[in-house]
Design a protein around this motif. Structure first.
Motif, mmCIF file in Angstrom:
data_model
loop_
_atom_site.group_PDB
_atom_site.id
_atom_site.type_symbol
_atom_site.label_atom_id
_atom_site.label_comp_id
_atom_site.label_asym_id
_atom_site.label_seq_id
_atom_site.Cartn_x
_atom_site.Cartn_y
_atom_site.Cartn_z
ATOM 1 N N SER A 221 0.861 -1.243 0.029
ATOM 2 C CA SER A 221 -0.020 0.036 -0.087
ATOM 3 C C SER A 221 0.900 1.274 0.120
ATOM 4 C CB SER A 221 -0.922 -0.043 1.363
ATOM 5 O OG SER A 221 -0.194 0.064 2.615
ATOM 6 N N PHE A 222 1.862 1.099 0.728
ATOM 7 C CA PHE A 222 2.928 2.198 0.775
ATOM 8 C C PHE A 222 3.465 2.556 -0.573
ATOM 9 C CE2 PHE A 222 3.583 1.945 5.471
ATOM 10 C CZ PHE A 222 2.394 2.784 5.730
ATOM 11 N N GLN A 223 4.006 1.537 -1.275
ATOM 12 C CA GLN A 223 4.629 1.540 -2.870
ATOM 13 C C GLN A 223 3.542 2.000 -3.614
ATOM 14 O OE1 GLN A 223 6.284 -2.393 -3.450
ATOM 15 N NE2 GLN A 223 7.790 -2.044 -1.881
ATOM 16 N N LEU A 224 2.206 1.763 -3.373
ATOM 17 C CA LEU A 224 1.136 2.184 -4.496
ATOM 18 C C LEU A 224 0.976 3.517 -4.243
ATOM 19 C CD1 LEU A 224 -1.269 -0.793 -4.504
ATOM 20 C CD2 LEU A 224 0.465 -0.262 -6.443
ATOM 21 N N ALA A 225 1.255 3.994 -3.253
ATOM 22 C CA ALA A 225 0.820 5.303 -2.863
ATOM 23 C C ALA A 225 1.771 6.550 -2.832
ATOM 24 C CB ALA A 225 0.058 5.318 -1.383
ATOM 25 N N THR A 226 2.989 5.946 -3.584
ATOM 26 C CA THR A 226 4.136 6.843 -3.492
ATOM 27 C C THR A 226 3.879 7.927 -4.701
ATOM 28 O OG1 THR A 226 5.187 5.202 -4.648
ATOM 29 C CG2 THR A 226 5.591 5.362 -2.175
ATOM 30 N N CYS A 227 3.226 7.735 -5.543
ATOM 31 C CA CYS A 227 3.090 8.812 -6.749
ATOM 32 C C CYS A 227 1.751 9.068 -7.118
ATOM 33 C CB CYS A 227 3.878 8.176 -8.074
ATOM 34 S SG CYS A 227 3.109 6.605 -8.470
ATOM 35 N N ILE A 228 1.381 10.328 -7.654
ATOM 36 C CA ILE A 228 0.068 10.381 -8.193
ATOM 37 C C ILE A 228 0.271 10.853 -9.597
ATOM 38 C CG2 ILE A 228 0.396 13.041 -7.369
ATOM 39 C CD1 ILE A 228 -2.604 13.238 -6.707
ATOM 40 N N SER A 229 -0.811 10.583 -10.244
ATOM 41 C CA SER A 229 -1.025 10.970 -11.805
ATOM 42 C C SER A 229 -1.478 12.117 -12.095
ATOM 43 C CB SER A 229 -1.824 9.821 -12.477
ATOM 44 O OG SER A 229 -2.966 9.862 -11.934
ATOM 45 N N GLN A 230 -1.401 12.678 -13.287
ATOM 46 C CA GLN A 230 -2.028 13.914 -13.520
ATOM 47 C C GLN A 230 -3.497 14.145 -13.571
ATOM 48 O OE1 GLN A 230 0.043 16.714 -14.290
ATOM 49 N NE2 GLN A 230 -1.972 17.958 -14.338
ATOM 50 N N ASN A 231 -4.088 13.148 -13.998
ATOM 51 C CA ASN A 231 -5.530 13.084 -13.763
ATOM 52 C C ASN A 231 -6.068 12.956 -12.460
ATOM 53 O OD1 ASN A 231 -8.303 12.368 -14.681
ATOM 54 N ND2 ASN A 231 -8.139 10.326 -14.721
ATOM 55 N N GLU A 232 -5.202 12.472 -11.479
ATOM 56 C CA GLU A 232 -5.638 12.532 -9.997
ATOM 57 C C GLU A 232 -5.509 13.853 -9.677
ATOM 58 O OE1 GLU A 232 -4.531 7.760 -8.972
ATOM 59 O OE2 GLU A 232 -3.151 9.310 -8.651
ATOM 60 N N LEU A 233 -4.453 14.366 -10.041
ATOM 61 C CA LEU A 233 -3.961 16.045 -9.728
ATOM 62 C C LEU A 233 -5.152 16.830 -10.176
ATOM 63 C CD1 LEU A 233 -2.057 17.639 -8.065
ATOM 64 C CD2 LEU A 233 -0.765 18.026 -10.064
ATOM 65 N N ASN A 234 -5.636 16.628 -11.449
ATOM 66 C CA ASN A 234 -6.522 17.344 -11.706
ATOM 67 C C ASN A 234 -8.036 17.416 -11.027
ATOM 68 O OD1 ASN A 234 -4.958 18.545 -13.623
ATOM 69 N ND2 ASN A 234 -5.607 16.787 -15.219
ATOM 70 N N GLU A 235 -8.462 16.159 -10.852
ATOM 71 C CA GLU A 235 -9.730 15.962 -10.017
ATOM 72 C C GLU A 235 -9.516 16.526 -8.768
ATOM 73 O OE1 GLU A 235 -12.715 14.595 -10.997
ATOM 74 O OE2 GLU A 235 -11.845 14.395 -12.965
#
Length: 395
Positions: free
Chosen positions: A18-32
């Protein structure tokens, strides 16, 4: 036992993933997120019904808590620990239907968090969001050395107590739903952990001092020192004084070096009692008379057979009175008429040349000194019994 180990291992792998999956954020998530945060205020608490619980005392904002104990290590009467505290709540304002995967919350988009006081302080903090349900997960990691509390007077048999707690400043309630002890078997053996009762959210650690080290470095040597002084009473006066003075100096050195606390401890009681018994033995040696028995052996040497024939054995007894109390010792000698007196044995041999005279001197304890030594011996045994009873009773 195997199923428990597998569950703990799978939980640890799940946390790492869960920590490894949550280490980055995509542009789509940032826009939302930027779209949602136009009307989001971090000061407003979420109002999702799933966050509230009701009982006879009222309705409260409940936060489920999971505690994961990773490691503990004893460091100089303190405790180094690694704990992960996971908290979950639902923020209905952050439901993003277009997104599916959990992602970390950027620092530039602060969300509502409960006002909590961690003891000790948090080393790192990480927050993730499940966009489909608006579920927030906050992971607080504590990696630090905790100062422990103890009763100093019990040294070296004291127990140390360390506490990790989380206290809300508002009207929220924290409910520990799961606790996982992921430590090794050796760490579990050295340090016991207990979960605090509701409504507290805390972990209490208890471990004992390293008293086996004190057993080998202090208790056993001090017993041997007192025993040496006791058995030295059957030797000559010079040996008695030398052993007694060396024993008292050794105990004083141990008493001055074994001082981890400023308060009086059980170790001080032990060493002081050993020192007092050593002083008593020295006083007995100085005040009570020491009897010296001298054996005179006269022999004839047969020139033809080259053989020594015993002629006469004469035994004399001398009582030494030294020190400032020698007058008292003379009075005691006069009053005690039943003191043991050595005998003289005469052995007749064949006549021959001029005999050769030899003298052998040995030490012999009088009845009064034996009685005094017996009293000191009984006193020391009584002290050992009382001390052992105290050590067993304090637990």
């Amino acid at each position: 036992m195997n199923s428990t180990t597998m569950n703990c291992s799978s939980l640890l792998i799940l946390l790492c993933c869960s920590f490894q999956l949550a280490t980055c954020i995509s542009q789509n998530e940032l826009n939302e997120l930027s779209r949602k945060f136009k009307y989001y205020h971090a000061a407003v608490r979420p109002a999702a019904p799933d966050n509230f619980v009701s009982d006879r005392n009222g309705t409260f904002f409940n936060i489920p808590v999971e505690m994961h104990l990773m490691a503990t290590r004893i460091v100089n009467r303190n405790l180094y620990l690694e704990v992960i505290i996971a908290m979950t709540w639902i923020d209905e304002r952050l439901r993003l239907r277009e997104l599916k995967d959990r992602f970390p919350m950027p620092l530039e988009y602060p969300t509502w968090h409960p006002s909590l006081v961690f003891s000790p302080t948090v080393t790192s903090k990480h927050t993730t969001l499940a966009p489909t349900t608006g579920t927030m997960n906050s992971y607080s990691t504590i990696k630090t050395t905790v100062e422990c509390q103890t009763n100093a007077w019990k040294y070296p048999f004291e127990s140390f107590t360390c506490t990790v707690s989380v206290v809300p400043e508002g009207d929220e309630t924290l409910t520990v739903t799961q606790f996982h002890d992921l430590r090794s078997d050796t760490q579990k053996l050295l340090t016991n952990v207990f979960l605090g009762d509701y409504p507290s959210c805390s972990l209490e650690f208890i471990f004992r001092s390293e008293w086996p080290r004190a057993l080998l470095s202090t208790f056993l040597p001090s017993i041997l020192i007192v025993s040496s002084v006791f058995f030295a009473q059957w030797k000559r006066r010079k040996i008695q004084i030398l052993v007694s003075l060396a024993a008292m100096v050794g105990i004083l050195i141990m008493l001055s070096s074994q001082r981890p606390y400023t308060a009086t401890t059980l170790m001080d009681l032990w060493l002081c009692s050993n020192f007092i018994h050593s002083v008593f033995l020295v006083l007995i040696d100085l005040t009570l008379p020491a009897r010296r028995v001298r054996y005179t052996l006269m022999v004839h040497v047969d020139e033809e057979k080259k053989q020594a024939n015993p002629v006469k054995i004469m035994t004399t007894s001398e009582t030494e009175h030294t020190g400032p109390l020698r007058f008292v010792n003379h009075v005691i000698d006069y009053l005690m008429k039943k003191e043991y007196k050595p005998t003289t044995t005469v052995v007749t041999a064949c006549p021959g040349p001029t005999p050769i005279q030899r003298q052998i001197t040995t030490a012999m304890l009088g009845n009064r000194k034996r009685a005094a030594l017996f009293c000191v011996f009984c006193s020391y045994l009584l002290f050992l019994l009382i001390y052992a009873t105290i050590v067993i009773a304090i637990d």
